[in-house]
Design an enzyme around this catalytic site. Sequence first.
Site, PDB file in Angstrom:
ATOM      1  NE  ARG A 100       0.190   1.387   3.376  1.00  0.00           N
ATOM      2  CZ  ARG A 100       1.112   2.287   3.590  1.00  0.00           C
ATOM      3  NH1 ARG A 100       2.397   1.938   3.627  1.00  0.00           N
ATOM      4  NH2 ARG A 100       0.838   3.554   3.748  1.00  0.00           N
ATOM      5  N   GLY A 101       0.258   2.415  -0.139  1.00  0.00           N
ATOM      6  CA  GLY A 101       1.028   3.645  -0.303  1.00  0.00           C
ATOM      7  C   GLY A 101       1.158   3.909  -1.802  1.00  0.00           C
ATOM      8  CB  ALA A 102       0.321   6.896  -3.825  1.00  0.00           C
TER       9      ALA A 102
ATOM     10  NE  ARG B 292      -6.092   0.842  -1.781  1.00  0.00           N
ATOM     11  CZ  ARG B 292      -5.493   1.356  -0.706  1.00  0.00           C
ATOM     12  NH1 ARG B 292      -4.227   1.088  -0.471  1.00  0.00           N
ATOM     13  NH2 ARG B 292      -6.146   2.139   0.129  1.00  0.00           N
TER      14      ARG B 292
ATOM     15  CD  GLN C 225      -3.115   2.626   6.839  1.00  0.00           C
ATOM     16  OE1 GLN C 225      -3.699   3.018   7.845  1.00  0.00           O
ATOM     17  NE2 GLN C 225      -3.725   2.517   5.677  1.00  0.00           N
TER      18      GLN C 225
ATOM     19  CG  ASP D 206      -3.079   8.019  -1.459  1.00  0.00           C
ATOM     20  OD1 ASP D 206      -2.919   8.465  -0.308  1.00  0.00           O
ATOM     21  OD2 ASP D 206      -2.795   6.858  -1.800  1.00  0.00           O
TER      22      ASP D 206
ATOM     23  CG  ASN E  37      -2.253  11.504   2.661  1.00  0.00           C
ATOM     24  OD1 ASN E  37      -1.701  10.623   1.992  1.00  0.00           O
ATOM     25  ND2 ASN E  37      -1.942  11.701   3.931  1.00  0.00           N
ATOM     26  CE  LYS E  38      -5.106   5.616   4.475  1.00  0.00           C
ATOM     27  NZ  LYS E  38      -6.079   4.764   3.738  1.00  0.00           N
TER      28      LYS E  38
HETATM   29  O1  MRU Z   1      -4.515   3.197   2.174  1.00  0.00           O
HETATM   30  P1  MRU Z   1      -3.032   3.396   2.077  1.00  0.00           P
HETATM   31  O2  MRU Z   1      -2.275   2.831   3.228  1.00  0.00           O
HETATM   32  O3  MRU Z   1      -2.496   2.927   0.736  1.00  0.00           O
HETATM   33  O4  MRU Z   1      -2.845   4.961   2.126  1.00  0.00           O
HETATM   34  C1  MRU Z   1      -1.573   5.498   2.019  1.00  0.00           C
HETATM   35  C2  MRU Z   1      -1.536   6.960   2.183  1.00  0.00           C
HETATM   36  O5  MRU Z   1      -2.530   7.611   2.359  1.00  0.00           O
HETATM   37  C3  MRU Z   1      -0.193   7.616   2.043  1.00  0.00           C
HETATM   38  O6  MRU Z   1      -0.102   8.747   2.846  1.00  0.00           O
HETATM   39  C4  MRU Z   1       0.022   8.028   0.592  1.00  0.00           C
HETATM   40  O7  MRU Z   1      -0.188   6.948  -0.280  1.00  0.00           O
HETATM   41  C5  MRU Z   1       1.367   8.571   0.349  1.00  0.00           C
HETATM   42  S1  MRU Z   1       2.589   7.328   0.466  1.00  0.00           S
HETATM   43  C6  MRU Z   1       4.087   7.913   0.022  1.00  0.00           C
END
Ligand code: MRU
Length: 345
Positions: free
Chosen positions: A47-49, A90, A196, A237, A247-248
């Site tokens: 996970r994470g963009a 996603r 996370q 994201d 973002n999250k």
């Molecule tokens: O749902 P996730 O864990 O994939 O969400 C991740 C985030 O929101 C991060 O802050 C974002 O992807 C940036 S990661 C460098």
Amino acid sequence: MNELLTVSWENGAVRLLDQNALPGEMRYLNFERWQDVVDAIRIMTVRGAPAIGATAALGLALAAQQIEGNSREDFLLQLDKAAWSFKGARPTAVNLFWAIDRLMKRARNCEGGIKEIRAIILGDATRMLGEDVDINRQMGAHGAALLPDNARVITHCNAGALATVGHGTALGVIRSAVEIGKKIHVFADETRPRLQGMKLTAWELQRDGIPVTIIADNMAAVLLRDRKADCVIVGADRIASNGDTANKIGTYGLAVQAHYHGVPFYVAAPLSTIDFDLQNGTQIPIEERDPTEMTHAGETNLAPFDVPVWNPAFDVTPANLITAIITEKGIARAPFLESLAALRA
Ligand code: MRU
């Protein structure tokens, strides 16, 4: 720093650090079927963009090795179907779309046959891994200058090495600041509902010996009010061309609190996270996830049976709450429409 291998290509398979097992267990999973890579993105093994983008690129390379086309056209048609499966995994993280579109364009433009297309996609996908780390290091160098020595920094979710191929975006800025000798203390929001911040950010910072304290998401306002935090830094994201940033979930609330208390709020993201096709944040698709992420702790249901749940995974922070956006090409400030476009040029 202990470099983490979040995403890699090993002996014809996609290898992922299983983020659902952290921090309890550090284990790697090998994926030999591209359809399983789609699932790994969906269930957040990775996970994470930027990490999602890199994994999707390797997954498409795997699909290209596995798809047997009757002709070049038939092969491209089937590859395109695989590309759409990745895009459906996603919806918010634009890096996934960026990576897949980049590879599909290369595949279509390749004048050779199936063998040549396979080689081009694999070559490009594996190159993207190294590019991501380089970009994060450039971003880190720009962003480190913004953090004062002895800074106390709040972050939300995980925008670290785990969320990228290496080094991280928001945590990459913190890592780079530490590397040039600054002392930084991180307050990691636990980040409900998937935690996370508590499970991943705290784990990777602790591993690097960077001081970190976990706080409940609803503690941040008190830290900001009491002048116990000097800035906030988060990842992204998807960023619209005017700077509105998805973002999250919880990031928007944190930005409101920082703004109210006059504390700088920074976003660190590569240019591939900026969706220049979107005018503003209202156009960003927001993923909604399974209600059990909210209601359950492990196997245990903590909520009344059958109660309705609303579980969006992301929110959008309007650009006017953002002090600066840190990219690999430099730092953008308001008005973002102009400053982001200038960095892209
Ligand atoms: O749902 P996730 O864990 O994939 O969400 C991740 C985030 O929101 C991060 O802050 C974002 O992807 C940036 S990661 C460098």
